[in-house]
Design an enzyme around this catalytic site. Structure first.
Site, PDB file in Angstrom:
ATOM      1  N   TYR A  37       0.757  -1.230   0.135  1.00  0.00           N
ATOM      2  CA  TYR A  37      -0.015  -0.005  -0.128  1.00  0.00           C
ATOM      3  C   TYR A  37       0.764   1.132  -0.113  1.00  0.00           C
ATOM      4  CZ  TYR A  37      -3.267   3.549   1.363  1.00  0.00           C
ATOM      5  OH  TYR A  37      -4.119   4.691   1.398  1.00  0.00           O
ATOM      6  N   PRO A  90       1.415  14.873   3.942  1.00  0.00           N
ATOM      7  CA  PRO A  90       0.216  14.237   4.684  1.00  0.00           C
ATOM      8  C   PRO A  90       0.217  12.965   4.180  1.00  0.00           C
ATOM      9  CG  PRO A  90      -0.852  15.749   3.041  1.00  0.00           C
ATOM     10  CD  PRO A  90       0.630  16.297   2.920  1.00  0.00           C
ATOM     11  N   VAL A  91       0.249  11.733   5.283  1.00  0.00           N
ATOM     12  CA  VAL A  91       0.149  10.497   4.717  1.00  0.00           C
ATOM     13  C   VAL A  91      -0.702   9.857   5.777  1.00  0.00           C
ATOM     14  CG1 VAL A  91       1.568   8.382   4.778  1.00  0.00           C
ATOM     15  CG2 VAL A  91       2.480  10.260   3.854  1.00  0.00           C
ATOM     16  N   SER A 122      -5.790  10.257   9.213  1.00  0.00           N
ATOM     17  CA  SER A 122      -4.774   9.641  10.033  1.00  0.00           C
ATOM     18  C   SER A 122      -5.326   8.601  11.061  1.00  0.00           C
ATOM     19  CB  SER A 122      -4.148  11.001  10.850  1.00  0.00           C
ATOM     20  OG  SER A 122      -5.001  11.766  11.356  1.00  0.00           O
ATOM     21  N   GLN A 141      -4.359  18.568   6.616  1.00  0.00           N
ATOM     22  CA  GLN A 141      -4.924  18.235   5.328  1.00  0.00           C
ATOM     23  C   GLN A 141      -6.356  17.723   5.370  1.00  0.00           C
ATOM     24  OE1 GLN A 141      -4.985  14.687   4.260  1.00  0.00           O
ATOM     25  NE2 GLN A 141      -6.108  15.397   2.144  1.00  0.00           N
ATOM     26  N   TYR A 143      -9.635  16.368   3.205  1.00  0.00           N
ATOM     27  CA  TYR A 143     -10.469  15.672   2.395  1.00  0.00           C
ATOM     28  C   TYR A 143     -11.750  16.241   2.496  1.00  0.00           C
ATOM     29  CZ  TYR A 143      -6.781  12.245   0.579  1.00  0.00           C
ATOM     30  OH  TYR A 143      -5.637  11.667   0.319  1.00  0.00           O
ATOM     31  N   THR A 170      -6.702  18.548  -0.358  1.00  0.00           N
ATOM     32  CA  THR A 170      -6.134  17.781  -1.767  1.00  0.00           C
ATOM     33  C   THR A 170      -7.238  17.940  -2.542  1.00  0.00           C
ATOM     34  OG1 THR A 170      -4.819  16.637  -0.053  1.00  0.00           O
ATOM     35  CG2 THR A 170      -5.249  15.595  -2.058  1.00  0.00           C
ATOM     36  N   LYS A 249      -3.531  21.180  -2.838  1.00  0.00           N
ATOM     37  CA  LYS A 249      -2.329  20.176  -3.041  1.00  0.00           C
ATOM     38  C   LYS A 249      -2.890  19.318  -4.218  1.00  0.00           C
ATOM     39  CE  LYS A 249      -0.246  15.928  -0.639  1.00  0.00           C
ATOM     40  NZ  LYS A 249      -0.752  14.964  -1.169  1.00  0.00           N
ATOM     41  N   SER A 271       2.121  18.441  -6.947  1.00  0.00           N
ATOM     42  CA  SER A 271       2.131  16.883  -6.734  1.00  0.00           C
ATOM     43  C   SER A 271       1.156  16.271  -7.372  1.00  0.00           C
ATOM     44  CB  SER A 271       1.580  17.119  -5.230  1.00  0.00           C
ATOM     45  OG  SER A 271       1.102  15.740  -4.737  1.00  0.00           O
ATOM     46  N   HIS A 273       0.396  13.216  -6.120  1.00  0.00           N
ATOM     47  CA  HIS A 273       0.151  12.179  -4.928  1.00  0.00           C
ATOM     48  C   HIS A 273       1.392  11.173  -5.081  1.00  0.00           C
ATOM     49  CE1 HIS A 273      -3.466  11.974  -2.375  1.00  0.00           C
ATOM     50  NE2 HIS A 273      -2.943  10.805  -1.904  1.00  0.00           N
ATOM     51  N   ARG A 276       0.120   7.767  -7.154  1.00  0.00           N
ATOM     52  CA  ARG A 276      -1.124   7.086  -6.446  1.00  0.00           C
ATOM     53  C   ARG A 276      -2.207   7.479  -7.008  1.00  0.00           C
ATOM     54  NH1 ARG A 276       0.953   4.863  -1.790  1.00  0.00           N
ATOM     55  NH2 ARG A 276      -0.930   4.960  -0.839  1.00  0.00           N
ATOM     56  N   VAL A 307      10.763  13.052  -4.060  1.00  0.00           N
ATOM     57  CA  VAL A 307      11.958  13.585  -3.358  1.00  0.00           C
ATOM     58  C   VAL A 307      12.490  12.418  -2.470  1.00  0.00           C
ATOM     59  CG1 VAL A 307      12.579  15.351  -1.630  1.00  0.00           C
ATOM     60  CG2 VAL A 307      10.945  15.776  -3.275  1.00  0.00           C
ATOM     61  N   ARG A 328       6.789   8.970   1.477  1.00  0.00           N
ATOM     62  CA  ARG A 328       7.143   7.652   1.601  1.00  0.00           C
ATOM     63  C   ARG A 328       8.325   7.598   2.353  1.00  0.00           C
ATOM     64  NH1 ARG A 328       5.366   7.389  -3.572  1.00  0.00           N
ATOM     65  NH2 ARG A 328       3.568   6.255  -4.075  1.00  0.00           N
TER      66      ARG A 328
HETATM   67  C1  FNR Z   1      -0.117   9.685   0.646  1.00  0.00           C
HETATM   68  N1  FNR Z   1      -0.390  10.990   0.248  1.00  0.00           N
HETATM   69  C2  FNR Z   1      -1.577  11.359   0.784  1.00  0.00           C
HETATM   70  N2  FNR Z   1      -1.871  12.771   0.187  1.00  0.00           N
HETATM   71  C3  FNR Z   1      -3.099  13.430   1.127  1.00  0.00           C
HETATM   72  O1  FNR Z   1      -3.183  14.517   0.628  1.00  0.00           O
HETATM   73  N3  FNR Z   1      -3.615  12.824   1.887  1.00  0.00           N
HETATM   74  C4  FNR Z   1      -3.345  11.597   2.575  1.00  0.00           C
HETATM   75  O2  FNR Z   1      -4.109  11.027   3.515  1.00  0.00           O
HETATM   76  C5  FNR Z   1      -2.379  10.704   1.784  1.00  0.00           C
HETATM   77  N4  FNR Z   1      -2.074   9.555   2.145  1.00  0.00           N
HETATM   78  C6  FNR Z   1      -1.080   8.761   1.720  1.00  0.00           C
HETATM   79  C7  FNR Z   1      -0.859   7.686   2.422  1.00  0.00           C
HETATM   80  C8  FNR Z   1       0.448   7.019   1.645  1.00  0.00           C
HETATM   81  C9  FNR Z   1       0.834   5.577   2.187  1.00  0.00           C
HETATM   82  C10 FNR Z   1       1.267   7.593   0.598  1.00  0.00           C
HETATM   83  C11 FNR Z   1       2.534   6.901   0.178  1.00  0.00           C
HETATM   84  C12 FNR Z   1       1.035   8.755   0.289  1.00  0.00           C
HETATM   85  C13 FNR Z   1       0.222  11.611  -0.559  1.00  0.00           C
HETATM   86  C14 FNR Z   1       1.320  12.190  -0.070  1.00  0.00           C
HETATM   87  O3  FNR Z   1       0.873  13.673   0.875  1.00  0.00           O
HETATM   88  C15 FNR Z   1       2.356  12.901  -1.258  1.00  0.00           C
HETATM   89  O4  FNR Z   1       1.653  13.380  -1.985  1.00  0.00           O
HETATM   90  C16 FNR Z   1       3.106  11.757  -1.785  1.00  0.00           C
HETATM   91  O5  FNR Z   1       3.570  10.777  -0.799  1.00  0.00           O
HETATM   92  C17 FNR Z   1       4.523  12.375  -2.373  1.00  0.00           C
HETATM   93  O6  FNR Z   1       5.463  11.599  -2.776  1.00  0.00           O
HETATM   94  P1  FNR Z   1       6.574  10.783  -2.283  1.00  0.00           P
HETATM   95  O7  FNR Z   1       7.500  11.629  -1.341  1.00  0.00           O
HETATM   96  O8  FNR Z   1       5.845   9.553  -1.496  1.00  0.00           O
HETATM   97  O9  FNR Z   1       7.277  10.161  -3.597  1.00  0.00           O
END
Ligand code: FNR
Length: 377
Positions: A37, A90-91, A122, A141, A143, A170, A249, A271, A273, A276, A307, A328
């Site tokens: 994931y 934001p992850v 989160s 962040q 949604y 986002t 974003k 971005s 994302h 993804r 990055v 990541r």
């Molecule tokens: C994300 N990203 C993301 N973005 C966002 O706006 N809300 C979110 O909840 C999430 N959740 C999320 C989960 C996971 C597992 C990943 C890997 C990414 C996207 C994130 O904010 C960001 O745009 C990317 O991860 C940037 O790319 P790199 O640095 O992973 O290459």
């Protein structure tokens, strides 16, 4: 003694150095499905690959024989100065990587004054993260929810009350991308109930539940997360709800960037994302120069997607970013060694950022933005 050399050689013994080693260590540590994931991209992962290729295509043409003994890595965003040009992207659902999840990553970010952008989905709520890291910079962040717009409104108000300093809306996730790795693994963290913390603590969400069952909760969660109706009209509402800076974003097109400026948006994140969402879209770094040109310094342009190193940070800044978000890699560090892992990883990144700026012949972020970059042949 060279403090930098000492630090890095010492760190080598107990924490992976460099992105390859970090990735390998994470892969060993994580369970298969959560790892899938986190690392994977959408569809055939063309964009995921191109995000990296774009970085490798650009080359820095350094200048020498200037005084680089002091390197100022600070940046100013929304009238506030930060010690580094880095933010944590934001992850969501960070419990996938570690039980302490956002508590650990936000605490690590706090040590460096790095703004922590907390995801709507989160594993810990706005209020619990605030408690874990009271005085450090945090952004929220958002949604959107198409089902009930009182929900995003309520979340924004909670973030405001908790002292969060910006709202990052986002715009590229109106629905979830076609994630083939997760389909093959039959893995859906959202449907597994991860990412519910902010929802279950929200009175508006509570009101939307048909009953007390876990099933009702998941159904509501999935419904709220999707927001295919999101448009400028909704963004105007968001602007009316809050005085915090609003950052969009997921901008890739210069026209969307111009529109954002015209509509009084405070900042944007270029971005895709992390590859993804829609596969086949332009690499984020390839989108950056034209977007930065369209914005022409009127609002901050942040950048993410791909990055992985201090050199990448320098390239993104030189191509027009005001600051850079990482995704990541800090999650891999979290899984490998919790808060300590993230702290060590940030230390490496910041040392490399500082060293790279100096080696390129600059001594501030402002100067980095004047560096010469060419495309490799
Ligand atoms: C994300 N990203 C993301 N973005 C966002 O706006 N809300 C979110 O909840 C999430 N959740 C999320 C989960 C996971 C597992 C990943 C890997 C990414 C996207 C994130 O904010 C960001 O745009 C990317 O991860 C940037 O790319 P790199 O640095 O992973 O290459």
């Amino acid at each position: 003694e060279d403090a930098f050399f000492k630090k890095v050689t010492a760190a080598k013994t107990d924490f992976p150095v460099g992105v390859e080693a970090l990735y390998e260590a994470a892969q060993k540590k994580f369970e298969k499905n959560p790892f899938g994931y986190i690392y994977s991209g959408a569809s055939g992962e063309e964009t995921l690959r191109n995000n990296r290729r774009a970085f490798e295509r650009w080359a820095i043409v350094p200048r020498f024989l200037t005084d680089v003994s002091e390197v100022d890595t600070s940046v100013t965003l929304f009238d506030k100065t930060y010690a580094t040009p880095i933010l944590f992207a934001p992850v969501g659902m960070q419990k996938l990587a570690h039980e302490e999840a956002e508590l650990a990553t936000s605490r690590a970010a706090a040590k460096f004054g790095i703004p922590f952008i907390q995801s709507t989905v989160s594993s810990y709520s706005i209020e619990s993260i605030r408690e874990a890291t009271t005085d450090s910079p945090k952004w929220f962040q958002l949604y959107w929810s198409t089902v009930d717009e009182e929900l995003p409104k309520s979340m924004v108000q909670r973030a405001e009350r908790a002292g969060y300093e910006a709202i990052v809306l986002t715009i590229d996730t109106v629905r979830i991308g076609w994630r083939e790795t997760d389909l093959r693994n039959q893995f859906s963290p959202l449907k597994g109930g991860l990412g519910k913390a902010n929802y279950v603590e929200d009175p508006v969400f509570q009101r939307s539940l048909r009953d007390d069952s876990e099933e009702a909760l998941i159904d509501a969660l999935v419904q709220h997360v999707h927001h295919p109706t999101l448009g400028w009209e909704q963004i105007e509402k968001l602007q009316s709800w809050t005085d915090l800076p609003i950052v969009l974003k997921g901008i890739l097109h210069p026209e969307d960037a111009k529109e954002a400026v015209a509509r009084g948006i405070d900042g944007i994140v270029v971005s895709n994302h992390g590859g993804r969402q829609l596969d086949g879209v332009i690499a984020s770094l390839d989108a950056l120069p034209a977007v930065a040109e369209a914005v022409a310094g009127r609002i901050p342009v942040l950048f993410d997607s791909g990055v992985r190193s201090g050199v990448d940070v320098v390239k993104a800044l030189a191509l027009g970013a005001d600051a850079v978000c990482v995704g990541r890699p800090y999650i891999y560090a979290l899984g490998i060694d919790g808060e300590r892992g993230v702290t060590t990883w940030v230390e490496h990144l910041l040392e490399e950022v500082t060293a790279s700026i100096a080696l390129a012949g600059a001594n501030s972020v402002k100067q980095v933005r004047k560096l010469t970059l060419v495309e490799n042949k």
